[in-house]
Every structure is written in C-alpha cells, then in structure tokens.
Design a protein around this motif. Sequence first.
Motif, mmCIF file in Angstrom:
data_model
loop_
_atom_site.group_PDB
_atom_site.id
_atom_site.type_symbol
_atom_site.label_atom_id
_atom_site.label_comp_id
_atom_site.label_asym_id
_atom_site.label_seq_id
_atom_site.Cartn_x
_atom_site.Cartn_y
_atom_site.Cartn_z
ATOM 1 N N PHE A 92 19.504 5.724 51.161
ATOM 2 C CA PHE A 92 19.136 4.474 50.509
ATOM 3 C C PHE A 92 19.986 4.218 49.271
ATOM 4 N N GLN A 93 20.111 2.958 48.933
ATOM 5 C CA GLN A 93 20.895 2.519 47.787
ATOM 6 C C GLN A 93 20.048 2.610 46.518
ATOM 7 N N GLY A 94 20.089 3.746 45.875
ATOM 8 C CA GLY A 94 19.353 3.921 44.628
ATOM 9 C C GLY A 94 17.856 3.771 44.805
ATOM 10 N N ARG A 95 17.200 3.342 43.749
ATOM 11 C CA ARG A 95 15.765 3.144 43.786
ATOM 12 C C ARG A 95 15.408 1.899 44.589
ATOM 13 N N PHE A 96 14.176 1.885 45.042
ATOM 14 C CA PHE A 96 13.690 0.691 45.726
ATOM 15 C C PHE A 96 13.516 -0.440 44.728
ATOM 16 N N PHE A 97 13.685 -1.664 45.197
ATOM 17 C CA PHE A 97 13.397 -2.848 44.382
ATOM 18 C C PHE A 97 11.907 -3.145 44.492
ATOM 19 N N SER A 98 11.269 -3.452 43.373
ATOM 20 C CA SER A 98 9.861 -3.839 43.419
ATOM 21 C C SER A 98 9.626 -5.021 42.502
ATOM 22 N N ASN A 99 8.848 -5.973 42.982
ATOM 23 C CA ASN A 99 8.524 -7.164 42.223
ATOM 24 C C ASN A 99 7.022 -7.398 42.317
ATOM 25 N N VAL A 100 6.372 -7.559 41.178
ATOM 26 C CA VAL A 100 4.934 -7.812 41.173
ATOM 27 C C VAL A 100 4.675 -9.241 41.645
ATOM 28 N N VAL A 101 3.710 -9.379 42.537
ATOM 29 C CA VAL A 101 3.386 -10.680 43.131
ATOM 30 C C VAL A 101 2.020 -11.131 42.635
ATOM 31 N N ASN A 102 1.983 -12.281 41.991
ATOM 32 C CA ASN A 102 0.711 -12.822 41.514
ATOM 33 C C ASN A 102 -0.160 -13.286 42.682
ATOM 34 N N LYS A 103 -1.462 -13.160 42.506
ATOM 35 C CA LYS A 103 -2.405 -13.513 43.572
ATOM 36 C C LYS A 103 -2.738 -15.003 43.515
ATOM 37 N N ASP A 104 -1.721 -15.819 43.710
ATOM 38 C CA ASP A 104 -1.892 -17.270 43.726
ATOM 39 C C ASP A 104 -0.997 -17.825 44.823
ATOM 40 N N SER A 105 -0.541 -19.036 44.691
ATOM 41 C CA SER A 105 0.301 -19.619 45.738
ATOM 42 C C SER A 105 1.602 -18.844 45.909
ATOM 43 N N TYR A 106 2.044 -18.149 44.851
ATOM 44 C CA TYR A 106 3.272 -17.357 44.941
ATOM 45 C C TYR A 106 3.142 -16.245 45.973
ATOM 46 N N LEU A 107 1.927 -15.734 46.171
ATOM 47 C CA LEU A 107 1.700 -14.690 47.171
ATOM 48 C C LEU A 107 2.088 -15.185 48.553
ATOM 49 N N ARG A 108 1.671 -16.389 48.886
ATOM 50 C CA ARG A 108 2.036 -16.951 50.200
ATOM 51 C C ARG A 108 3.539 -17.145 50.319
ATOM 52 N N GLU A 109 4.171 -17.590 49.247
ATOM 53 C CA GLU A 109 5.613 -17.840 49.288
ATOM 54 C C GLU A 109 6.396 -16.545 49.512
ATOM 55 N N VAL A 110 6.007 -15.496 48.814
ATOM 56 C CA VAL A 110 6.697 -14.214 48.974
ATOM 57 C C VAL A 110 6.465 -13.649 50.369
ATOM 58 N N THR A 111 5.226 -13.754 50.845
ATOM 59 C CA THR A 111 4.912 -13.252 52.179
ATOM 60 C C THR A 111 5.696 -14.023 53.229
ATOM 61 N N ARG A 112 5.781 -15.329 53.068
ATOM 62 C CA ARG A 112 6.583 -16.132 54.003
ATOM 63 C C ARG A 112 8.052 -15.743 53.928
ATOM 64 N N TYR A 113 8.543 -15.512 52.719
ATOM 65 C CA TYR A 113 9.930 -15.078 52.563
ATOM 66 C C TYR A 113 10.187 -13.818 53.391
ATOM 67 N N ILE A 114 9.268 -12.855 53.314
ATOM 68 C CA ILE A 114 9.412 -11.618 54.079
ATOM 69 C C ILE A 114 9.376 -11.913 55.570
ATOM 70 N N ASP A 115 8.416 -12.736 55.997
ATOM 71 C CA ASP A 115 8.255 -13.016 57.422
ATOM 72 C C ASP A 115 9.428 -13.784 58.021
ATOM 73 N N LEU A 116 10.156 -14.519 57.193
ATOM 74 C CA LEU A 116 11.304 -15.288 57.695
ATOM 75 C C LEU A 116 12.633 -14.564 57.496
ATOM 76 N N ASN A 117 12.585 -13.348 57.010
ATOM 77 C CA ASN A 117 13.819 -12.647 56.667
ATOM 78 C C ASN A 117 14.743 -12.431 57.858
ATOM 79 N N ALA A 118 14.195 -12.037 58.987
ATOM 80 C CA ALA A 118 15.032 -11.801 60.162
ATOM 81 C C ALA A 118 15.635 -13.100 60.691
ATOM 82 N N VAL A 119 14.915 -14.207 60.527
ATOM 83 C CA VAL A 119 15.438 -15.515 60.947
ATOM 84 C C VAL A 119 16.627 -15.892 60.074
ATOM 85 N N ARG A 120 16.483 -15.724 58.767
ATOM 86 C CA ARG A 120 17.590 -16.046 57.865
ATOM 87 C C ARG A 120 18.813 -15.160 58.126
#
Length: 199
Positions: free
Chosen positions: A100-128
Amino acid sequence: MPRRPRKNIISPNTIYHIVCRGNAEKRIFRRSRDYQMLLKIIEKTKKNYPFYFFTYNFLPNHYHLEIETKTIPISKIMHQINNAYVKYFRRNYKGSGHIFQGRFFSNVVNKDSYLREVTRYIDLNAVRAGLARDPKKYKWSSFAIYCQKDYQGKLIDRERFLKYISNDVETARKVYVDFVAKGLKSKNKSVNSLGKKMD
C-alpha cells in the motif's frame, strides 16, 4: 522520527470514508480471489473489532470503504484489515516491500446530506473509472445490496445507514437508490468535486 498520531481516529460512533491505494499505483488485486479475500478479511475484522460497515468499492489499484466506528479506533481496524491483506498478498505472489501507498486516507463524514453524497461517490467509483456502466452490476461494490428489497446478509449494516436517511427503511432505500441513479445521469457537481480530491 516517529510519525505523529492521526487526529480524529479514536472517536466512537464516527463515520469515515477510507481510501487505500497500491504503492506507486500498482495493482493490489490481480485475480477474483484477491477481492474475495479482502471481503473475508473485513468480515473477520468486523467480528473481532466491531464496527458498522456501510459500503465498499474495490478497484484494481485501490479500494474505498465507509465505516462507522463503535469503540475501536479506526486506526486499529484498518491496521488489522491491511496487515492481514498484505500477508495474504505476499504469500500468494511471493513479493516483498510495500503493498500500500503509505497510510490509508481517512475523512470524517458528517451524518447529514453529506453522508449520502460520500456514499454515492463510493458507489459510483467503478463507473467513473470506466470499469462498469451500471454501478449495481459491478461485482466488487456493495451498491447491489442497496438495490435489493430484502437483504439478509450481515456484512453490510444497511439498515443503520438507511436510518440516517429516514426511519422508514424501505423509503430510505428507494430514496438512496434514486439518488445514486440521478448522480449517474447528471454527474452531480458534489460527486465530481469529491472525485478531484480522491480519484
């Protein structure tokens, strides 16, 4: 010189977006069994170091996870996952050095609409990345689980994630699946802005 400890890694009930990349952008998955092994490792780690697991997306040279901690720090969880996978990878491919390339990246996700956006970002990653046209058909992603009306598995804590959207789990499921579909069609700006930072 010792590395400074990460900030925000010991807070319980915190949601993290995790990204782990192959060293020098090299593949960390070479065969189907490698993807399967990482899922088994995550499942075993979840039993030994309990956490909530919302979504994942595995690509040839990196992977994404979305985890909510309970009482175990995210650093300990990720150490267990990556250490076990490195041992497996070296054993099967006779390699040495960093996987692996150094440490893992971690970003805190707020439990609001941003949670859905980040989750969607992950779910669409293979498409992108051009690995799939339909996110629910990509084999190494958890999105298909959210497309199912009934889910009896234990790996993904689907109900907990959906309750952050609505107390009515089935309504929340439909809302989230539609949210991903809209992101796929419109290339939502918020998803793209995340991509610029993390792709």
